[in-house]
Design an enzyme around this catalytic site. Structure first.
Site, PDB file in Angstrom:
ATOM      1  N   THR A  83       7.841 166.491  34.137  1.00  9.64           N
ATOM      2  CA  THR A  83       8.353 167.462  35.153  1.00  9.64           C
ATOM      3  C   THR A  83       7.718 167.209  36.556  1.00  9.64           C
ATOM      4  O   THR A  83       6.711 166.458  36.553  1.00  9.64           O
ATOM      5  CB  THR A  83       7.471 168.939  34.707  1.00  9.64           C
ATOM      6  OG1 THR A  83       8.251 169.120  33.393  1.00  9.64           O
ATOM      7  CG2 THR A  83       7.617 169.858  35.663  1.00  9.64           C
ATOM      8  N   THR A 127       2.591 171.201  34.300  1.00 11.19           N
ATOM      9  CA  THR A 127       3.169 170.289  33.694  1.00 11.19           C
ATOM     10  C   THR A 127       2.526 169.935  32.386  1.00 11.19           C
ATOM     11  O   THR A 127       1.390 170.028  32.338  1.00 11.19           O
ATOM     12  CB  THR A 127       3.308 168.721  34.543  1.00 11.19           C
ATOM     13  OG1 THR A 127       4.001 167.895  33.628  1.00 11.19           O
ATOM     14  CG2 THR A 127       2.015 168.126  35.023  1.00 11.19           C
ATOM     15  N   GLY A 128       3.243 169.648  31.290  1.00 11.08           N
ATOM     16  CA  GLY A 128       2.780 169.346  30.144  1.00 11.08           C
ATOM     17  C   GLY A 128       3.543 170.342  28.911  1.00 11.08           C
ATOM     18  O   GLY A 128       4.703 170.647  29.296  1.00 11.08           O
ATOM     19  N   GLY A 164       4.982 172.819  27.347  1.00 15.32           N
ATOM     20  CA  GLY A 164       5.233 174.155  27.919  1.00 15.32           C
ATOM     21  C   GLY A 164       4.838 175.241  27.272  1.00 15.32           C
ATOM     22  O   GLY A 164       4.631 176.291  27.851  1.00 15.32           O
ATOM     23  N   ARG A 174      16.434 175.944  24.486  1.00 10.99           N
ATOM     24  CA  ARG A 174      15.046 176.044  24.766  1.00 10.99           C
ATOM     25  C   ARG A 174      14.483 175.782  26.211  1.00 10.99           C
ATOM     26  O   ARG A 174      15.039 175.062  27.052  1.00 10.99           O
ATOM     27  CB  ARG A 174      14.221 174.892  24.034  1.00 10.99           C
ATOM     28  CG  ARG A 174      12.629 174.781  24.193  1.00 10.99           C
ATOM     29  CD  ARG A 174      12.108 173.835  25.332  1.00 10.99           C
ATOM     30  NE  ARG A 174      10.746 173.906  25.272  1.00 10.99           N
ATOM     31  CZ  ARG A 174       9.952 173.532  26.580  1.00 10.99           C
ATOM     32  NH1 ARG A 174      10.627 173.046  27.364  1.00 10.99           N
ATOM     33  NH2 ARG A 174       8.600 173.615  26.401  1.00 10.99           N
ATOM     34  N   VAL A 175      13.841 176.744  26.666  1.00  8.29           N
ATOM     35  CA  VAL A 175      13.214 176.817  28.059  1.00  8.29           C
ATOM     36  C   VAL A 175      11.505 176.874  28.012  1.00  8.29           C
ATOM     37  O   VAL A 175      11.102 177.398  27.250  1.00  8.29           O
ATOM     38  CB  VAL A 175      13.774 178.273  28.762  1.00  8.29           C
ATOM     39  CG1 VAL A 175      13.153 178.349  30.024  1.00  8.29           C
ATOM     40  CG2 VAL A 175      15.081 178.258  28.840  1.00  8.29           C
ATOM     41  N   GLY A 176      11.229 176.001  28.810  1.00  2.65           N
ATOM     42  CA  GLY A 176       9.738 175.914  28.883  1.00  2.65           C
ATOM     43  C   GLY A 176       9.081 176.769  29.926  1.00  2.65           C
ATOM     44  O   GLY A 176       9.777 177.704  30.467  1.00  2.65           O
ATOM     45  N   ASP A 177       8.109 176.284  30.258  1.00  5.72           N
ATOM     46  CA  ASP A 177       7.051 177.141  31.233  1.00  5.72           C
ATOM     47  C   ASP A 177       7.564 177.014  32.528  1.00  5.72           C
ATOM     48  O   ASP A 177       7.517 178.145  33.462  1.00  5.72           O
ATOM     49  CB  ASP A 177       5.610 176.541  31.158  1.00  5.72           C
ATOM     50  CG  ASP A 177       5.596 175.265  31.731  1.00  5.72           C
ATOM     51  OD1 ASP A 177       6.477 174.357  31.208  1.00  5.72           O
ATOM     52  OD2 ASP A 177       4.626 174.859  32.459  1.00  5.72           O
TER      53      ASP A 177
END
Ligand code: ASP
Length: 298
Positions: free
Chosen positions: A167, A217-218, A220, A195-198
């Site tokens: 990211t 970042t990481g 999520g 899928r949606v992350g942070d």
């Protein structure tokens, strides 16, 4: 866990960038470091010329999306259906305005579309087809042939939902004292469709207010479960913690749940903090007092 703090808190502008948590020891990152160093110099010029924090954050993230070195923009990987679904968010700390897109298909710069969500709609987050419709209406550059345009930064065969940690993000303090944060990502590698992350979730992967700007970042899911970016801000605002302690505590909380990653945080006094609990984090920082640093490992 690495904890870094810039002791110089007199800067009239400051910036930090990241190109994702984690890195592989022994791999050649010279091109990544060179690009980040050149971008840092460019952003320094923009800030010295009094450009706004939110504009600089957007332009920096657009450059990181376009370079193809990270798992964002051009360097993103497709999901398990072979579709590129990208996420991004931007937040202006001086107004608390925010814009984000999730699962956006078919556009070169998700962060530019997120900026339009902030500037021209009454909404904060547009997903999927709705985000693409706005992007079309606003004339954003399209990806007409995804498999020709995208050049995944990670090409190895991957397990499902592998944490790629590429990211990109920026946190900026401008000469007017305004803070902004921006984050853009292709998300986990070989991810589940939808899928949606942070990153596009305001308060999880991205946050800015008048006290602090944060881009995470990481993995999520852990940053969502800790409301990581907003937790840094809450620790500063309600807990009266300094930015470095707040940022480190949030990465510890992510780690306690089993998550890996890092964040970049910038306080209104110019304090920079870039903690991570992963094997490294591609990161860069600069300020008007002469700080210029690009680092990947400790
Ligand atoms: N945080 C991003 C996500 O989970 C991935 C990353 O930082 O590399 O979508």
């Amino acid at each position: 866990m690495q904890k870094e703090e810039d002791p110089d808190v007199t800067a009239s502008w400051a910036i930090a960038l990241h190109g994702g948590a984690d890195a592989t020891p022994g791999r050649e990152y010279g091109h990544v470091e060179a690009h980040m160093a050149a971008l840092l110099d460019e952003t320094a010029e923009w800030l010295a010329a009094s450009e706004s924090a939110v504009d600089v954050a957007q332009k920096a993230v657009q450059a990181l999306e376009a370079c193809g070195h990270h798992i964002a923009g051009k360097g993103s990987s497709p999901n398990q259906d072979g579709v590129w679904e990208l996420d991004a968010a931007i937040m202006d700390g001086s107004t608390r305005s925010a814009g984000a897109v999730s699962a956006l298909e078919g556009f070169i710069s998700p962060i530019a579309v997120a900026r339009d969500v902030m500037d021209v709609t009454p909404h904060v987050l547009l997903a999927g087809n709705g985000a693409a419709k706005l992007a079309r209406e606003r004339g954003h550059d399209k990806v007409s042939n995804p498999s020709a345009y995208y050049d995944p930064a990670v090409k190895d065969p991957l397990p499902a939902n592998a944490a790629g940690h590429g990211t990109v993000g920026a946190v900026v303090l401008d000469t007017e004292g305004r803070l902004a944060a921006a984050t853009s990502t292709g998300g986990l590698l070989n991810k589940t469709p939808g899928r949606v992350g942070d990153s596009p979730i305001i308060g999880a992967g991205t946050w800015a207010d008048r006290s602090v700007a944060v881009s995470c970042t990481g993995h999520g899911e852990y940053f969502m479960r800790t409301a990581a970016a907003a937790s840094v801000a809450a620790r500063v605002k309600y807990g009266h913690e300094d930015v470095a302690s707040a940022a480190a505590a949030v990465i510890d909380e992510v780690g306690d749940l089993g998550g890996r990653g890092g964040l970049i945080a910038l306080g209104a006094d110019g304090t920079l903090s870039l903690p991570f609990n992963s094997r490294g984090m591609k990161r860069a920082s600069a300020n008007s007092s002469g700080l210029r640093e690009v680092k990947i490992f400790a």
